[in-house]
Design a protein around this motif. Structure first.
Motif, PDB file in Angstrom:
ATOM      1  N   THR A  20       3.492   2.338  11.643  1.00 23.14           N
ATOM      2  CA  THR A  20       2.398   3.301  13.066  1.00 23.14           C
ATOM      3  C   THR A  20       4.146   4.149  13.252  1.00 23.14           C
ATOM      4  O   THR A  20       3.992   5.584  14.068  1.00 23.14           O
ATOM      5  CB  THR A  20       2.813   2.386  13.802  1.00 23.14           C
ATOM      6  N   ASP A  21       5.173   3.823  13.800  1.00 21.79           N
ATOM      7  CA  ASP A  21       6.480   4.597  13.884  1.00 21.79           C
ATOM      8  C   ASP A  21       6.649   5.942  12.840  1.00 21.79           C
ATOM      9  O   ASP A  21       6.647   7.417  13.676  1.00 21.79           O
ATOM     10  CB  ASP A  21       8.147   4.116  13.451  1.00 21.79           C
ATOM     11  N   LEU A  80       2.211   5.557   1.269  1.00 19.45           N
ATOM     12  CA  LEU A  80       4.131   4.612   2.147  1.00 19.45           C
ATOM     13  C   LEU A  80       2.734   3.259   2.416  1.00 19.45           C
ATOM     14  O   LEU A  80       3.479   2.203   2.741  1.00 19.45           O
ATOM     15  CB  LEU A  80       4.356   5.476   3.363  1.00 19.45           C
ATOM     16  N   GLY A  81       1.538   3.083   2.370  1.00 20.66           N
ATOM     17  CA  GLY A  81       0.702   2.768   4.084  1.00 20.66           C
ATOM     18  C   GLY A  81       0.559   1.701   2.450  1.00 20.66           C
ATOM     19  O   GLY A  81       0.170   0.514   2.579  1.00 20.66           O
ATOM     20  N   LYS A  82       0.523   2.148   0.999  1.00 19.67           N
ATOM     21  CA  LYS A  82      -0.486   1.735  -0.285  1.00 19.67           C
ATOM     22  C   LYS A  82       0.937   0.389   0.143  1.00 19.67           C
ATOM     23  O   LYS A  82       1.491  -0.919  -0.260  1.00 19.67           O
ATOM     24  CB  LYS A  82      -0.687   2.288  -1.593  1.00 19.67           C
ATOM     25  N   ALA A  83       2.437   1.232  -0.548  1.00 23.80           N
ATOM     26  CA  ALA A  83       3.402  -0.065  -0.811  1.00 23.80           C
ATOM     27  C   ALA A  83       3.152  -0.495   0.369  1.00 23.80           C
ATOM     28  O   ALA A  83       3.917  -1.765   0.518  1.00 23.80           O
ATOM     29  CB  ALA A  83       4.533   1.219  -0.614  1.00 23.80           C
ATOM     30  N   SER A  84       3.376  -1.130   1.440  1.00 22.48           N
ATOM     31  CA  SER A  84       3.468  -1.384   2.830  1.00 22.48           C
ATOM     32  C   SER A  84       2.945  -2.657   2.456  1.00 22.48           C
ATOM     33  O   SER A  84       3.331  -4.067   3.475  1.00 22.48           O
ATOM     34  CB  SER A  84       3.568  -0.742   3.717  1.00 22.48           C
ATOM     35  N   ARG A  85       1.505  -2.276   2.815  1.00 25.63           N
ATOM     36  CA  ARG A  85       0.871  -3.254   1.955  1.00 25.63           C
ATOM     37  C   ARG A  85       1.024  -4.391   0.863  1.00 25.63           C
ATOM     38  O   ARG A  85       0.573  -5.522   0.234  1.00 25.63           O
ATOM     39  CB  ARG A  85      -1.067  -3.094   1.514  1.00 25.63           C
ATOM     40  N   ALA A  86       1.238  -3.801   0.036  1.00 28.22           N
ATOM     41  CA  ALA A  86       1.893  -4.338  -1.372  1.00 28.22           C
ATOM     42  C   ALA A  86       3.166  -4.906  -1.263  1.00 28.22           C
ATOM     43  O   ALA A  86       3.121  -6.091  -1.359  1.00 28.22           O
ATOM     44  CB  ALA A  86       1.824  -3.085  -2.568  1.00 28.22           C
ATOM     45  N   VAL A  88       4.384 -12.140   9.200  1.00 28.27           N
ATOM     46  CA  VAL A  88       5.405 -11.866  10.136  1.00 28.27           C
ATOM     47  C   VAL A  88       5.964 -10.293   8.745  1.00 28.27           C
ATOM     48  O   VAL A  88       6.151  -9.249   9.397  1.00 28.27           O
ATOM     49  CB  VAL A  88       7.507 -12.378   9.460  1.00 28.27           C
ATOM     50  N   GLU A  89       5.607 -10.059   7.818  1.00 25.29           N
ATOM     51  CA  GLU A  89       5.878  -9.210   7.260  1.00 25.29           C
ATOM     52  C   GLU A  89       4.838  -7.930   7.554  1.00 25.29           C
ATOM     53  O   GLU A  89       5.842  -6.701   7.791  1.00 25.29           O
ATOM     54  CB  GLU A  89       6.150  -9.184   5.600  1.00 25.29           C
ATOM     55  N   LYS A  90       3.730  -8.330   7.650  1.00 21.64           N
ATOM     56  CA  LYS A  90       2.947  -7.504   7.790  1.00 21.64           C
ATOM     57  C   LYS A  90       3.066  -6.893   9.424  1.00 21.64           C
ATOM     58  O   LYS A  90       2.597  -6.034   9.499  1.00 21.64           O
ATOM     59  CB  LYS A  90       1.578  -8.446   8.126  1.00 21.64           C
ATOM     60  N   ALA A  91       3.031  -7.819  10.247  1.00 21.93           N
ATOM     61  CA  ALA A  91       3.622  -7.093  11.160  1.00 21.93           C
ATOM     62  C   ALA A  91       4.667  -6.120  11.312  1.00 21.93           C
ATOM     63  O   ALA A  91       4.536  -4.865  11.748  1.00 21.93           O
ATOM     64  CB  ALA A  91       3.740  -8.280  12.768  1.00 21.93           C
ATOM     65  N   GLU A  92       6.121  -6.507  10.726  1.00 24.71           N
ATOM     66  CA  GLU A  92       6.804  -5.652  10.962  1.00 24.71           C
ATOM     67  C   GLU A  92       6.428  -3.923   9.856  1.00 24.71           C
ATOM     68  O   GLU A  92       7.341  -3.385  10.999  1.00 24.71           O
ATOM     69  CB  GLU A  92       8.114  -6.259   9.671  1.00 24.71           C
ATOM     70  N   THR A 133       9.493   1.145   0.291  1.00 24.72           N
ATOM     71  CA  THR A 133       9.376   0.382   1.195  1.00 24.72           C
ATOM     72  C   THR A 133      11.059  -0.221   1.215  1.00 24.72           C
ATOM     73  O   THR A 133      11.209  -1.002   2.313  1.00 24.72           O
ATOM     74  CB  THR A 133       8.695  -0.682   1.344  1.00 24.72           C
ATOM     75  N   GLU A 134      11.742  -0.054   0.104  1.00 23.17           N
ATOM     76  CA  GLU A 134      13.391  -0.508   0.825  1.00 23.17           C
ATOM     77  C   GLU A 134      13.564  -1.954   0.856  1.00 23.17           C
ATOM     78  O   GLU A 134      14.400  -2.386   1.266  1.00 23.17           O
ATOM     79  CB  GLU A 134      14.478   0.357   1.494  1.00 23.17           C
ATOM     80  N   ALA A 135      11.850  -2.863   0.472  1.00 21.41           N
ATOM     81  CA  ALA A 135      12.378  -3.720  -0.335  1.00 21.41           C
ATOM     82  C   ALA A 135      12.914  -4.893  -0.721  1.00 21.41           C
ATOM     83  O   ALA A 135      12.905  -6.011  -1.176  1.00 21.41           O
ATOM     84  CB  ALA A 135      10.743  -4.214  -0.135  1.00 21.41           C
TER      85      ALA A 135
END
Lengths: 138, 198
Positions: free
Chosen positions: B87-88, B102-108, B77-81, B16-18
């Motif tokens: 979705t994109d 990607l979905g799991k990484a996004s939530r984590a 904020v993070e959830k929305a972003e 996620t390049e977080a």
């Protein structure tokens, strides 16, 4: 059993052609025995069980750029039945990359390969090439 | 197991390049926590409430409030972003990515950002309040708590600035460190001015 009989007659026929009439005897036995039994018997009597499996699979895959190509190829190569993986990036977009993934192995499990791609956020768009062959039954 | 969890977390952060945003959250909120604690501590001293427990409870309470606010705000904020990004990507790939890596990484990463955002002010506040927390146990005079805490806050701010300078990678380490420390000293100076006026 019909299979055994046929094998025995085949031996007689090939080595001792002059000894009686093995072909007619075999035909008589086949007429007496139901053909279904013969068909059912056949795979078991086959000297080597050979099942068809995928030897080479070329897929057109769309991958998010964040997903590492080396990690993905390593994971693919860890699948049982896959011996070699070759991935070529054919197109690069802002967010995605198009790949031509070639998987070579004794028995490449298509479903598992597709599942692994999906789990890693990749979309399998098409099967571009497939090579199937018979191999030793496991 | 813990090693596996950390490896997975590292993989999610990389995907996620977080790393950059997490570092930013940590630094901003550590700085906020340190400044807020310094401000509350100085304010209480000016008002004459120098009781150790009052200082301790007020400062911890304010940093906990900052933590809860940080958690809720950052999570949303993070959830929305992250959901927008997912979705994109789903539109690009024509597939559902919820169960993918990607979905799991996004939530984590959403949860991790919220945790870092909420814990960082609390940690910096605890460091500054160490003299207040340990004074009854170690038995050193209560009058020393404020100056020692003030020095600790200045050191913490200096370290944060030093780290920022290192991140910038432009050889301006001391410049960053001095700016952050000066911000803390400004709060101290203001408290002196206020006490002079009152």
């Amino acid at each position: 059993m019909v299979g055994d009989e046929l094998m025995r007659i085949h031996g007689l026929f090939s080595s001792r052609r002059s000894n009686g009439d093995p072909i007619s005897r075999a035909m008589n036995r086949l007429i007496r025995d139901p053909g279904v039994e013969f068909i059912r018997d056949r795979p078991e009597r086959s000297p080597v069980g050979r099942m068809p499996s995928i030897k080479r699979l070329v897929l057109d895959v769309l991958k998010p750029r964040e997903v590492s190509l080396s990690d993905l190829s390593m994971k693919l190569c860890e699948i049982e039945g896959v011996d070699r993986v070759n991935i070529v990036v054919t197109e690069v977009d802002a967010k995605t990359e198009t790949l031509k993934a070639t998987l070579v192995g004794e028995a490449v499990p298509y479903e598992l390969v597709c599942k692994l791609f999906q789990d890693n956020g990749c979309a399998v768009r098409s099967v571009d090439e497939i090579e199937v062959g018979r191999s030793e039954e496991r | 197991m813990a090693q596996g969890f950390l490896t997975m977390l590292r993989e999610y952060i990389r995907l996620t390049e977080a790393d950059e945003i997490l570092r930013r959250y940590f630094l901003i909120n550590s700085f906020d926590g340190a400044m807020a604690t310094l401000g509350v501590m100085s304010g209480l001293r000016i008002s004459g409430s120098s009781d150790m427990w009052t200082v301790l409870i007020t400062c911890i309470n304010s940093s906990v409030a900052m933590g809860i606010s940080g958690f809720a705000g950052t999570f949303l904020v993070e959830k929305a972003e992250r959901e927008r990004e997912l979705t994109d990507m789903e539109r690009e790939l024509f597939m559902d990515l919820d169960d993918s890596i990607l979905g799991k990484a996004s939530r984590a990463v959403t949860v991790l950002s919220a945790i870092i955002d909420s814990l960082s002010p609390l940690i910096s506040s605890m460091i500054i309040l160490l003299p207040y927390m340990t004074a009854p146990l170690l038995g050193f005079p209560a009058e020393l708590c404020f100056p020692v805490s003030f020095i600790l806050a200045a050191v913490l701010l200096f370290i944060l600035g030093y780290y920022l300078g290192k991140i910038s990678n432009r050889g301006k380490i001391m410049q960053y460190a001095l700016i952050t420390t000066s911000a803390g000293l400004l709060v101290g100076l203001m408290s002196i001015l206020w006490s002079g006026m009152s």
